[in-house]
Design a protein around this motif. Structure first.
Motif, short mmCIF file in Angstrom:
data_model
loop_
_atom_site.label_atom_id
_atom_site.label_comp_id
_atom_site.label_asym_id
_atom_site.label_seq_id
_atom_site.Cartn_x
_atom_site.Cartn_y
_atom_site.Cartn_z
N PHE A 33 11.89 9.42 -2.51
CA PHE A 33 11.15 10.59 -2.60
C PHE A 33 11.75 11.41 -3.76
O PHE A 33 13.00 11.38 -4.09
CB PHE A 33 11.01 11.31 -1.21
N ARG A 56 18.30 6.45 10.21
CA ARG A 56 16.94 6.36 11.02
C ARG A 56 16.99 6.84 12.40
O ARG A 56 16.08 7.37 12.62
CB ARG A 56 16.75 4.56 11.11
N GLU A 77 11.88 3.79 1.49
CA GLU A 77 11.53 5.18 1.36
C GLU A 77 12.12 5.58 0.09
O GLU A 77 13.10 5.80 -0.13
CB GLU A 77 11.87 6.02 2.46
N VAL A 99 9.73 1.98 8.55
CA VAL A 99 10.35 2.14 7.20
C VAL A 99 11.69 1.56 7.03
O VAL A 99 12.19 0.96 5.96
CB VAL A 99 10.50 3.64 6.71
N THR A 118 6.29 14.83 9.84
CA THR A 118 6.84 14.09 8.75
C THR A 118 6.19 14.55 7.29
O THR A 118 6.84 14.40 6.37
CB THR A 118 6.72 12.85 9.10
N TYR A 157 10.00 5.95 11.57
CA TYR A 157 11.41 5.62 10.96
C TYR A 157 11.94 4.29 11.10
O TYR A 157 12.50 3.41 10.36
CB TYR A 157 12.56 6.65 11.44
#
Length: 282
Positions: free
Chosen positions: A109, A81, A107, A100, A168, A97
């Protein structure tokens, strides 16, 4: 037990020796009790002498992936983070950050299709259009099609920090490109879930000299492994199972970036060491 994927077929290494298994990789690993399944198959596999097995593993090893997708979790450690906040200060995205890290939803992805994944002793790439590139050592899960963790491997989630820090929304470009991920050297298939005392260590060498070393216990992960799996499988089906990188806590200093020909070695207790060399696409 350790399961290796090679050009000669799957090799199982157990307490009783090495066994060559003549079976399709995806069918082999997508099992609801992989440990027991491999114990059974070892009675049918061809016994390999140690010298023969080690020669195959030295020369013909491949990434332990078939038709699976690779996904990744971000900001699962406090250090991750903080690093993401540092790289995003100029773009104004640093506060995202914090949110999240503390949020209920992790998070997650998409990281890679299998054809872009490097194996042990193969090269991984850094982007030509990035000025700040780092490896990210991560405990990686193999999850079967039913959503159950069956095995573990070492993952390298290559990251272009200058691109991600610029905006981001550029995260996919910072994370997804040719040879931006590596897995290996094997699948570690224990009888019980991996211990939270498991250590991850990363060593980076440049011109054969060590330029970075750090280690961390996975107990410092904020989220549980099962929590990450639940969110990943909530609205996705994975016919052949899936690999999930679980985040990193080992972050080189901000003045460090990878160079071509650097050597990155990531070691996780009980699994082994994944070594890759850094390259740039022509």
């Amino acid at each position: 037990m350790k399961l290796y994927k090679t050009k000669q077929g799957a090799i199982l290494h157990s307490d009783t020796g090495y066994y060559l298994l003549n079976t399709d990789w995806d069918t082999l690993i997508n099992n609801d009790n992989l440990h027991q399944h491999l114990l059974h198959l070892s009675t049918k596999g061809r016994i390999l002498q140690n010298d023969e097995a080690l020669a195959i593993l030295e020369n013909d090893i491949e990434a332990p992936i078939g038709q699976q997708e690779v996904w990744a979790a971000g900001v699962t450690y406090l250090r991750s983070r903080d690093a993401r906040k540092e790289e995003s200060q100029d773009s104004g995205g640093a506060s995202m950050y914090d949110k999240v890290y503390d949020a209920d939803r992790p998070e997650l992805f998409f990281k890679s299709l299998p054809h872009r994944v490097a194996g042990h002793k193969q090269h991984v790439n850094i982007r030509k259009d990035s000025t700040w590139n780092v490896p990210e050592p991560e405990l990686t899960l193999f999850i079967n099609s039913s959503g159950n963790i069956q095995a573990y491997t070492v993952g390298n989630d290559m990251s272009s920090r200058s691109i991600e820090g610029e905006n981001t929304l550029y995260l996919p470009q910072a994370k997804i490109y040719e040879r931006s991920a590596a897995l290996g050297p094997c699948l570690y298939v224990p009888e019980a879930p991996i211990s939270d005392k498991t250590m991850i260590e990363m060593v980076i060498k440049r011109n054969s000299k060590e330029v970075f070393r750090d280690s961390v216990s996975i107990s410092r992960m904020k989220r549980s492994l099962n929590e990450l799996v639940i969110y990943l499988y909530a609205e996705c089906d994975f016919k052949n199972g899936c690999f999930l990188m679980t985040g990193t806590c080992i972050v080189p200093p901000n003045d460090f970036t990878l160079n071509e020909k650097d050597e990155v070695s990531i070691t996780i207790d009980n699994i082994g060491t994944l070594t890759n060399h850094i390259a740039i696409r022509l």
